[in-house]
Design a protein around this motif. Structure first.
Motif, PDB file in Angstrom:
ATOM      1  N   PHE A   1      16.044 -12.367  -5.511  1.00 35.01           N
ATOM      2  CA  PHE A   1      17.208 -11.488  -5.706  1.00 35.01           C
ATOM      3  C   PHE A   1      17.621 -10.743  -4.450  1.00 35.01           C
ATOM      4  O   PHE A   1      18.803 -10.440  -4.277  1.00 35.01           O
ATOM      5  CB  PHE A   1      16.910 -10.472  -6.833  1.00 35.01           C
ATOM      6  CG  PHE A   1      16.019  -9.338  -6.398  1.00 35.01           C
ATOM      7  CD1 PHE A   1      14.636  -9.491  -6.343  1.00 35.01           C
ATOM      8  CD2 PHE A   1      16.569  -8.123  -6.024  1.00 35.01           C
ATOM      9  CE1 PHE A   1      13.821  -8.445  -5.920  1.00 35.01           C
ATOM     10  CE2 PHE A   1      15.757  -7.068  -5.602  1.00 35.01           C
ATOM     11  CZ  PHE A   1      14.386  -7.235  -5.548  1.00 35.01           C
ATOM     12  N   ASP A   2      16.660 -10.420  -3.569  1.00 35.31           N
ATOM     13  CA  ASP A   2      16.995  -9.623  -2.379  1.00 35.31           C
ATOM     14  C   ASP A   2      17.437 -10.500  -1.210  1.00 35.31           C
ATOM     15  O   ASP A   2      17.737  -9.991  -0.125  1.00 35.31           O
ATOM     16  CB  ASP A   2      15.819  -8.725  -1.967  1.00 35.31           C
ATOM     17  CG  ASP A   2      14.519  -9.494  -1.763  1.00 35.31           C
ATOM     18  OD1 ASP A   2      14.236 -10.424  -2.539  1.00 35.31           O
ATOM     19  OD2 ASP A   2      13.784  -9.162  -0.814  1.00 35.31           O
ATOM     20  N   HIS A   3      17.501 -11.819  -1.436  1.00 35.11           N
ATOM     21  CA  HIS A   3      17.925 -12.756  -0.384  1.00 35.11           C
ATOM     22  C   HIS A   3      19.155 -13.554  -0.794  1.00 35.11           C
ATOM     23  O   HIS A   3      19.954 -13.954   0.048  1.00 35.11           O
ATOM     24  CB  HIS A   3      16.775 -13.709  -0.038  1.00 35.11           C
ATOM     25  CG  HIS A   3      15.588 -12.990   0.518  1.00 35.11           C
ATOM     26  ND1 HIS A   3      15.312 -12.916   1.861  1.00 35.11           N
ATOM     27  CD2 HIS A   3      14.620 -12.257  -0.101  1.00 35.11           C
ATOM     28  CE1 HIS A   3      14.219 -12.182   2.058  1.00 35.11           C
ATOM     29  NE2 HIS A   3      13.782 -11.773   0.876  1.00 35.11           N
ATOM     30  N   MET A   4      19.317 -13.792  -2.103  1.00 32.90           N
ATOM     31  CA  MET A   4      20.457 -14.600  -2.566  1.00 32.90           C
ATOM     32  C   MET A   4      21.302 -13.859  -3.604  1.00 32.90           C
ATOM     33  O   MET A   4      22.153 -14.453  -4.247  1.00 32.90           O
ATOM     34  CB  MET A   4      19.952 -15.932  -3.146  1.00 32.90           C
ATOM     35  CG  MET A   4      21.023 -16.996  -3.206  1.00 32.90           C
ATOM     36  SD  MET A   4      20.457 -18.596  -3.825  1.00 32.90           S
ATOM     37  CE  MET A   4      20.509 -18.316  -5.594  1.00 32.90           C
TER      38      MET A   4
ATOM     39  N   GLY B   1      12.137 -15.511   6.707  1.00 30.54           N
ATOM     40  CA  GLY B   1      12.272 -15.233   5.282  1.00 30.54           C
ATOM     41  C   GLY B   1      11.041 -14.475   4.817  1.00 30.54           C
ATOM     42  O   GLY B   1      10.481 -13.660   5.567  1.00 30.54           O
ATOM     43  N   ASP B   2      10.558 -14.764   3.617  1.00 29.64           N
ATOM     44  CA  ASP B   2       9.406 -14.025   3.085  1.00 29.64           C
ATOM     45  C   ASP B   2       8.093 -14.799   3.222  1.00 29.64           C
ATOM     46  O   ASP B   2       7.108 -14.497   2.549  1.00 29.64           O
ATOM     47  CB  ASP B   2       9.636 -13.649   1.614  1.00 29.64           C
ATOM     48  CG  ASP B   2      10.590 -12.476   1.490  1.00 29.64           C
ATOM     49  OD1 ASP B   2      11.108 -12.021   2.532  1.00 29.64           O
ATOM     50  OD2 ASP B   2      10.837 -12.031   0.357  1.00 29.64           O
ATOM     51  N   LEU B   3       8.068 -15.796   4.113  1.00 28.28           N
ATOM     52  CA  LEU B   3       6.784 -16.422   4.425  1.00 28.28           C
ATOM     53  C   LEU B   3       5.885 -15.413   5.133  1.00 28.28           C
ATOM     54  O   LEU B   3       4.656 -15.503   5.066  1.00 28.28           O
ATOM     55  CB  LEU B   3       6.994 -17.655   5.301  1.00 28.28           C
ATOM     56  CG  LEU B   3       7.692 -18.812   4.567  1.00 28.28           C
ATOM     57  CD1 LEU B   3       8.254 -19.817   5.552  1.00 28.28           C
ATOM     58  CD2 LEU B   3       6.720 -19.473   3.599  1.00 28.28           C
TER      59      LEU B   3
ATOM     60  N   SER C   1      16.918 -18.423   3.044  1.00 31.57           N
ATOM     61  CA  SER C   1      15.503 -18.793   3.193  1.00 31.57           C
ATOM     62  C   SER C   1      14.916 -19.166   1.841  1.00 31.57           C
ATOM     63  O   SER C   1      14.075 -20.047   1.745  1.00 31.57           O
ATOM     64  CB  SER C   1      14.714 -17.647   3.824  1.00 31.57           C
ATOM     65  OG  SER C   1      14.704 -16.504   2.978  1.00 31.57           O
ATOM     66  N   HIS C   2      15.348 -18.459   0.798  1.00 31.58           N
ATOM     67  CA  HIS C   2      14.896 -18.736  -0.566  1.00 31.58           C
ATOM     68  C   HIS C   2      15.790 -17.960  -1.516  1.00 31.58           C
ATOM     69  O   HIS C   2      16.682 -17.231  -1.071  1.00 31.58           O
ATOM     70  CB  HIS C   2      13.410 -18.396  -0.749  1.00 31.58           C
ATOM     71  CG  HIS C   2      13.052 -16.937  -0.614  1.00 31.58           C
ATOM     72  ND1 HIS C   2      13.223 -16.228   0.554  1.00 31.58           N
ATOM     73  CD2 HIS C   2      12.538 -16.047  -1.508  1.00 31.58           C
ATOM     74  CE1 HIS C   2      12.814 -14.980   0.381  1.00 31.58           C
ATOM     75  NE2 HIS C   2      12.402 -14.847  -0.870  1.00 31.58           N
ATOM     76  N   ALA C   3      15.550 -18.096  -2.817  1.00 32.19           N
ATOM     77  CA  ALA C   3      16.542 -17.634  -3.796  1.00 32.19           C
ATOM     78  C   ALA C   3      16.190 -16.312  -4.483  1.00 32.19           C
ATOM     79  O   ALA C   3      16.846 -15.936  -5.451  1.00 32.19           O
ATOM     80  CB  ALA C   3      16.752 -18.718  -4.857  1.00 32.19           C
TER      81      ALA C   3
ATOM     82  N   PRO D   1      12.442 -10.219   8.066  1.00 32.75           N
ATOM     83  CA  PRO D   1      13.430  -9.335   7.435  1.00 32.75           C
ATOM     84  C   PRO D   1      12.842  -8.094   6.773  1.00 32.75           C
ATOM     85  O   PRO D   1      13.543  -7.101   6.619  1.00 32.75           O
ATOM     86  CB  PRO D   1      14.116 -10.243   6.398  1.00 32.75           C
ATOM     87  CG  PRO D   1      13.163 -11.368   6.157  1.00 32.75           C
ATOM     88  CD  PRO D   1      12.393 -11.552   7.437  1.00 32.75           C
ATOM     89  N   HIS D   2      11.574  -8.125   6.380  1.00 37.30           N
ATOM     90  CA  HIS D   2      10.988  -6.964   5.703  1.00 37.30           C
ATOM     91  C   HIS D   2      10.073  -6.140   6.618  1.00 37.30           C
ATOM     92  O   HIS D   2       9.317  -5.297   6.135  1.00 37.30           O
ATOM     93  CB  HIS D   2      10.180  -7.410   4.474  1.00 37.30           C
ATOM     94  CG  HIS D   2      11.012  -7.917   3.328  1.00 37.30           C
ATOM     95  ND1 HIS D   2      11.945  -7.137   2.678  1.00 37.30           N
ATOM     96  CD2 HIS D   2      11.054  -9.121   2.699  1.00 37.30           C
ATOM     97  CE1 HIS D   2      12.514  -7.842   1.699  1.00 37.30           C
ATOM     98  NE2 HIS D   2      11.992  -9.052   1.698  1.00 37.30           N
ATOM     99  N   GLU D   3      10.108  -6.398   7.929  1.00 41.48           N
ATOM    100  CA  GLU D   3       9.210  -5.698   8.865  1.00 41.48           C
ATOM    101  C   GLU D   3       9.971  -4.600   9.614  1.00 41.48           C
ATOM    102  O   GLU D   3      10.759  -4.882  10.524  1.00 41.48           O
ATOM    103  CB  GLU D   3       8.589  -6.703   9.842  1.00 41.48           C
ATOM    104  CG  GLU D   3       7.779  -6.115  11.004  1.00 41.48           C
ATOM    105  CD  GLU D   3       6.606  -5.253  10.571  1.00 41.48           C
ATOM    106  OE1 GLU D   3       6.860  -4.098  10.182  1.00 41.48           O
ATOM    107  OE2 GLU D   3       5.449  -5.724  10.636  1.00 41.48           O
TER     108      GLU D   3
HETATM  109 ZN   LIG Z   1      12.274 -10.534   0.122  1.00 38.89          ZN
END
Ligand SMILES: [Zn+2]
Length: 291
Positions: A99-102, A205-207, A95-97, A258-260
């Motif tokens: 640290f906790d995703h890539m 992602g984190d949107l 989803s984006h780069a 992912p963070h919920e």
């Molecule tokens: Zn995140």
């Protein structure tokens, strides 16, 4: 019938994340648990991760300490809970780069990775800026960006240019430029494979950090509150939040965040011996429950 089984697998958490970093404007109301999770899609042909976490056993440790990340487990241990190995992952859609995703690129040796080209190029630009702009790199590991470029050279990091349908069967991506990051994307899963699917999920992602971002605490009179930590334009995020919910015809439980942590109350779930939740969103034909 579902093409993909879908599980959300917690692999770490921040026990004391500032609420204001999750919901814009919620200052001085304290802290709450912020889980970190993989989303796994498994069909007969593919075993796909949406984002690949971080490697706290190695270079990710610096970020673990910076953000007070606790209870990290390796993808080998986390995926074993649903009978999958890291070697079986054939694609990771990023989803984006951050640290906790890539941060877990090297933990999936047989995977090809997909990212928005503008996201990767954007981080190279930020890395080249003067030191006084280093806040912009606060959640991005330069080592991940360098390794992502190396993977591109090897043909394992695939750049996507904007919105694209069927990046994998039944999976579409949508770019939201200049939002949480410069090239964040959300991911649509059409789980019946149909173009006009009525079995759709969207991975944010984190949107989005919380269901509350959609309504501000009152679903009967919704007020969209953007997430509390973004590098781009908050108006863009507000309109993207609205679009994300429209992708699933307003059905909030089809939004995979992912963070919920509340995802574990929406679908069947269990807690592992390590204290992580596993959420079973969908089961493909012939798959046994892991709950
Ligand atoms: Zn995140």
């Amino acid at each position: 019938m579902s093409d993909y089984s879908i599980w959300i697998l917690e692999f770490a958490c921040v026990p004391d994340a500032a609420t204001s970093s999750l919901i814009f404007g919620r200052h001085n109301v304290g802290v709450e648990k912020l889980p970190y999770a993989y989303t796994l899609l498994k069909s007969r042909e593919h075993t796909i991760l949406l984002d690949c976490g971080l490697n706290a056993a190695s270079h990710g440790l610096e970020f673990v300490e910076r953000y007070n990340v606790s209870n990290w487990a390796s993808p080998r241990d986390v995926l074993a809970e649903v009978g999958v190995t890291p070697e079986e992952i054939d694609y990771v859609i990023l989803s984006h780069a951050h640290f906790d995703h890539m941060g877990g690129l090297e933990l999936f040796p047989n995977a090809k990775f997909m990212i928005q080209s503008s996201e990767l190029a954007g981080w190279v630009e930020v890395m080249a800026m003067d030191r006084k702009f280093r806040w912009l790199m606060g959640a991005t590991d330069p080592g991940d960006i360098i390794y992502a470029v190396q993977l591109a050279r090897e043909g394992r990091m695939i750049g996507i240019d904007g919105d694209q349908d069927n990046v994998l069967p039944g999976i579409d991506v949508r770019l939201v430029r200049d939002s949480h990051t410069v090239g964040s994307q959300y991911i649509i899963i059409r789980n019946d494979g149909q173009a006009a699917s009525d079995d759709r999920y969207v991975y944010t992602g984190d949107l989005i950090y919380r269901f509350e971002n959609f309504h501000g605490g009152d679903p009967s009179d919704p007020k969209i509150l953007p997430n509390g930590l973004s590098f781009g334009n908050y108006t863009t995020i507000i309109f993207a939040t609205d679009r994300i919910l429209k992708e699933v015809a307003g059905d909030m439980k089809r939004v995979l965040i992912p963070h919920e942590g509340a995802m574990a109350e929406v679908y069947p779930s269990r807690t592992t011996g390590r204290g992580h939740y596993i959420v079973e969103v969908a089961l493909a034909e012939g798959e046994a429950t892991r709950i």
